[in-house]
Motif scaffolding. Structure first.
Motif, PDB file in Angstrom:
ATOM      1  N   ASP A  23     -74.097 -34.207  11.427  1.00  0.00           N
ATOM      2  CA  ASP A  23     -72.770 -33.748  11.835  1.00  0.00           C
ATOM      3  C   ASP A  23     -72.325 -34.429  13.126  1.00  0.00           C
ATOM      4  N   GLN A  24     -73.264 -34.669  14.012  1.00  0.00           N
ATOM      5  CA  GLN A  24     -72.962 -35.319  15.288  1.00  0.00           C
ATOM      6  C   GLN A  24     -72.370 -36.707  15.059  1.00  0.00           C
ATOM      7  N   PHE A  25     -72.901 -37.447  14.106  1.00  0.00           N
ATOM      8  CA  PHE A  25     -72.441 -38.816  13.896  1.00  0.00           C
ATOM      9  C   PHE A  25     -71.336 -38.932  12.855  1.00  0.00           C
ATOM     10  N   VAL A  26     -71.376 -38.119  11.816  1.00  0.00           N
ATOM     11  CA  VAL A  26     -70.355 -38.196  10.765  1.00  0.00           C
ATOM     12  C   VAL A  26     -69.036 -37.592  11.242  1.00  0.00           C
ATOM     13  N   ASN A  27     -69.100 -36.404  11.872  1.00  0.00           N
ATOM     14  CA  ASN A  27     -67.889 -35.715  12.328  1.00  0.00           C
ATOM     15  C   ASN A  27     -67.606 -35.923  13.813  1.00  0.00           C
ATOM     16  N   HIS A  28     -68.409 -36.731  14.481  1.00  0.00           N
ATOM     17  CA  HIS A  28     -68.258 -37.017  15.918  1.00  0.00           C
ATOM     18  C   HIS A  28     -68.207 -35.720  16.728  1.00  0.00           C
ATOM     19  N   ASP A  29     -69.078 -34.789  16.376  1.00  0.00           N
ATOM     20  CA  ASP A  29     -69.154 -33.483  17.025  1.00  0.00           C
ATOM     21  C   ASP A  29     -70.363 -33.491  17.958  1.00  0.00           C
ATOM     22  N   LEU A  30     -70.139 -33.923  19.206  1.00  0.00           N
ATOM     23  CA  LEU A  30     -71.250 -34.037  20.154  1.00  0.00           C
ATOM     24  C   LEU A  30     -71.771 -32.664  20.547  1.00  0.00           C
TER      25      LEU A  30
END
Length: 199
Positions: free
Chosen positions: A27-34
């Motif tokens: 989710d961090q990389f696919v949705n750019h949700d740091l």
């Protein structure tokens, strides 16, 4: 319960612990949700609990279960802290919900499951007794896969945490990876925040 069955169950448990870590990492990389600082602490709790379970996938010991339980208690406390921050109406949540709950709520549920599962395994004392013709177990098959998967995900999370926070404090609401932000050009004095004198 035999030690070999306990190792297999712990390997399955390690795969189960790897799933939320992998999901959050994706989710961090696919949705750019740091991840926020509390999210990173929850991931650290999963890694510490996973280390205890990984050690049990090699050779079950009560101390390994204790490590998983204590790490999960700390992780659950961090999760509860984050849930408490967002429980007040109008404050919203951090990140998008998944199946009706935010990641930090799911993290609390998984930490509780790790605590209960590890405590239940402690009741099965046969796993701590050496088998006839005992030889030190070698990691192979499912155990090797589980430990390798977990190690890869833990390493990836560690690298992304360093990229996000560098070696300092993590921002409360991260939007970029601090390690990759632009550096001042050579010869350009650093910005001191506009204050020329100390007060």
């Amino acid at each position: 319960m035999t030690p070999s069955l306990a190792r297999t169950l712990n390997a399955l448990g390690l795969v189960a612990i790897s799933v939320p870590l992998l999901f959050a990492f994706t989710d961090q990389f696919v949705n750019h949700d740091l991840p926020c600082p509390l999210c990173l602490l929850q991931r650290a709790g999963f890694v510490a609990a996973g280390i205890g379970i990984a050690l049990n996938a090699i050779e079950p010991r009560p101390a390994h279960y204790a490590m998983a339980i204590v790490s999960s208690i700390v992780g659950a406390a961090v999760s509860l802290r984050q849930i408490a921050l967002h429980v007040v109406p109008g404050t919203g949540g951090y990140g998008d919900p998944f199946l009706g709950m935010h990641f930090y709520t799911w993290a609390f549920v998984v930490f509780v499951l790790i605590i209960l599962g590890s405590a239940a395994m402690l009741f099965l004392e046969g796993q701590f007794e050496p088998e006839i013709g005992y030889q030190r177990p070698r990691l192979a098959g499912l155990g090797l896969f589980a430990v390798a998967l977990f190690a890869l995900i833990a390493l990836g999370n560690a690298v992304s945490t360093v990229a996000e926070c560098e070696l300092g404090l993590c921002p409360d609401n991260p939007t970029t990876y601090q390690l990759f932000e632009g550096q001042p050009a050579q010869g350009t004095p650093p910005d001191d925040g506009g204050s020329a004198t100390a007060q």
